[in-house]
Design an enzyme around this catalytic site. Structure first.
Site, PDB file in Angstrom:
ATOM      1  N   GLU A 237      -5.141   4.047 -10.454  1.00 37.03           N
ATOM      2  CA  GLU A 237      -5.859   2.772 -10.294  1.00 37.03           C
ATOM      3  C   GLU A 237      -6.974   2.687 -11.332  1.00 37.03           C
ATOM      4  O   GLU A 237      -7.259   1.639 -11.897  1.00 37.03           O
ATOM      5  CB  GLU A 237      -6.499   2.669  -8.905  1.00 37.03           C
TER       6      GLU A 237
ATOM      7  N   ARG B 280      -0.146   4.550   3.000  1.00 41.68           N
ATOM      8  CA  ARG B 280      -0.107   4.269   4.437  1.00 41.68           C
ATOM      9  C   ARG B 280       0.167   5.450   5.353  1.00 41.68           C
ATOM     10  O   ARG B 280       0.076   5.308   6.569  1.00 41.68           O
ATOM     11  CB  ARG B 280       0.917   3.157   4.697  1.00 41.68           C
TER      12      ARG B 280
ATOM     13  N   CYS C  31       0.803  -1.217   0.000  1.00 43.30           N
ATOM     14  CA  CYS C  31       0.000   0.000   0.000  1.00 43.30           C
ATOM     15  C   CYS C  31       0.834   1.263   0.000  1.00 43.30           C
ATOM     16  O   CYS C  31       1.638   1.490   0.899  1.00 43.30           O
ATOM     17  CB  CYS C  31      -0.924  -0.004   1.217  1.00 43.30           C
TER      18      CYS C  31
ATOM     19  N   TRP D 147      -9.339   6.257  -0.231  1.00 45.05           N
ATOM     20  CA  TRP D 147      -9.791   6.946  -1.444  1.00 45.05           C
ATOM     21  C   TRP D 147      -8.903   6.467  -2.581  1.00 45.05           C
ATOM     22  O   TRP D 147      -7.891   5.803  -2.365  1.00 45.05           O
ATOM     23  CB  TRP D 147      -9.721   8.471  -1.283  1.00 45.05           C
TER      24      TRP D 147
HETATM   25  N1  ARG Z   1      -7.251  -0.947  -7.300  1.00 43.47           N
HETATM   26  C1  ARG Z   1      -8.586  -1.198  -6.857  1.00 43.47           C
HETATM   27  C2  ARG Z   1      -9.543  -0.578  -7.835  1.00 43.47           C
HETATM   28  O1  ARG Z   1      -9.123   0.034  -8.766  1.00 43.47           O
HETATM   29  C3  ARG Z   1      -8.853  -0.664  -5.467  1.00 43.47           C
HETATM   30  C4  ARG Z   1      -7.894  -1.107  -4.391  1.00 43.47           C
HETATM   31  C5  ARG Z   1      -7.864  -0.257  -3.167  1.00 43.47           C
HETATM   32  N2  ARG Z   1      -7.502   1.073  -3.504  1.00 43.47           N
HETATM   33  C6  ARG Z   1      -7.516   2.094  -2.676  1.00 43.47           C
HETATM   34  N3  ARG Z   1      -7.201   3.265  -3.117  1.00 43.47           N
HETATM   35  N4  ARG Z   1      -7.819   1.968  -1.421  1.00 43.47           N
HETATM   36  O2  ARG Z   1     -10.730  -0.640  -7.683  1.00 43.47           O
END
Ligand code: ARG
Length: 386
Positions: free
Chosen positions: A240, A68, A65, A235
């Protein structure tokens, strides 16, 4: 509980009480109490403070992560007393509402009763809010990562509209009984339609994503107890969504469409059409979340925050658990300070870990493995990122 669990319980109590400045007498008293309980009943239960600290600590320990720095701000909801699917679903709705907070996202975790010899609670969803994926003759509609789970929802009697962005229902299982499913009230779900700051036609793609990533299929282990239902959220980091969910060829695969919209030359790799489309897609994600007042962090800022986290940990005399291949962001990683940094991965407890998919068709297990392996970014692992 066996001896290993007893050892884990004792070492968790000792370490957490010490870090939190408890007097040695109090620590020893609690260790005796826990030992007696394990000897008499085979198990013990955490105080609310132990639970709070254990969950935060599991986040702090997660090697994958990047987010953190914010570990100590995690909000904990203790719902160990809920033993019906209905009440669990209700508390998950409350989690979503709290976390969403009108767009100012708050990291939170909800804990349900830990696993015992008699009973296990499982949330079948990978994330509380996620889009369905349907196999059709013309290819997959929706999110390919959700195909196996969507089949289960359909088998249980749920019906989707078959749009690319159908929100899946919550699926909750207690023990070996047939799971029950619950549609999430639409007014609780915040979504962001994607637009681009300068490319007006971008909106024509009709893309949208939800505000709150809330991983719900991981196991949280604290002091020898195993919380098999412990959904947690942070968030999003923009990449991602922009550099994985919408751009992976095994997910929404939007780069060719974006390149065409931008008039790029797709007949040759060397036009860098993928890279150019990727940048604009990521710009659109950040722009859209920001202009809708929804928390999001770009990968440069997240990387800087991670470096601050590392320094903070080292200053506190703690080791930092890190997995480089997960910590580097999936776009322009060499432009972040994480790139030329060395990390070691250590087994640390409390921890978040994977657990087998509860709907044990072979297909589902394979799907699950692929999503976690493709991954450098499928992102489970912590309330934050990828
Ligand atoms: N990578 C995943 C997604 O795109 C979410 C994982 C957790 N990500 C976070 N920012 N807490 O849906």
């Amino acid at each position: 509980m066996n001896n290993k669990q007893l050892d884990e319980a004792i070492s968790f109590i000792r370490a957490s009480y010490t870090e939190n400045g408890k007097q040695p007498e109090e620590t020893e008293r609690r260790i005796q109490e826990v030992t007696a309980s394990i000897n008499q009943t085979g198990t013990y239960s955490h105080t609310i403070d132990e639970l709070r600290f254990g969950a935060k600590w599991a986040w702090r320990n997660n090697s994958r992560c990047i987010g953190r720095l914010f570990w100590s701000s995690l909000e904990i909801f203790d719902h160990r007393d809920l033993l019906t699917e209905d009440s669990i679903a209700q508390s998950l709705f409350e989690h979503i509402e709290f976390a969403t907070n009108g767009g100012r996202i708050r990291p939170a975790i909800t804990l349900f009763a830990p696993e015992t010899d008699k009973q296990t609670i499982r949330i079948w969803n990978h994330q509380l809010i996620r889009y369905a994926g349907y196999e059709t003759d013309k290819g997959i509609i929706g999110d390919p990562a959700s195909v196996a789970f969507t089949k289960q929802c359909l088998r249980l009697g749920w019906q989707g509209k078959r749009t690319p962005f159908d929100i899946l229902p919550l699926v909750i299982q207690i023990g070996m009984s047939e799971p029950r499913w619950y549609p999430i009230p639409p007014e609780l779900i915040l979504e962001v339609p994607l637009t681009h700051p300068t490319i007006e036609r971008f909106a024509e793609l009709g893309l949208r994503w939800y505000a709150v990533p809330c991983i719900s299929d991981m196991r949280l282990e604290i002091g020898g107890l195993s919380y098999t239902a412990a959904p947690f959220n942070g968030w999003y980091m923009g990449t991602e969504i922009g550099a994985r969910n919408f751009s992976d060829t095994s997910r929404y695969n939007q780069l060719p469409l974006i390149a065409d919209l931008m008039g790029l030359d797709r007949s040759t790799n060397s036009s860098l059409w993928k890279d150019r489309a990727l940048v604009e897609l990521n710009a659109a994600v950040l722009h859209s979340y920001k202009s809708n007042g929804v928390s999001i962090v770009d990968h440069h800022t997240a990387s800087e925050q991670f470096m601050r986290f590392e320094k903070q940990e080292l200053d506190a005399g703690r080791k930092v658990n890190g997995k480089w291949s997960w910590l580097i962001p999936p776009m322009s990683p060499t432009a972040t300070p994480i790139w030329d940094h060395y990390f070691t991965e250590i087994e640390m407890k409390p921890s978040f870990s994977y657990q087998p998919v509860p709907y044990a068709s072979d297909e589902a297990q394979v799907d699950h493995k692929n999503t976690s392996a493709i991954v450098t970014a499928a992102a489970h692992g912590c309330p934050f990122h990828r």
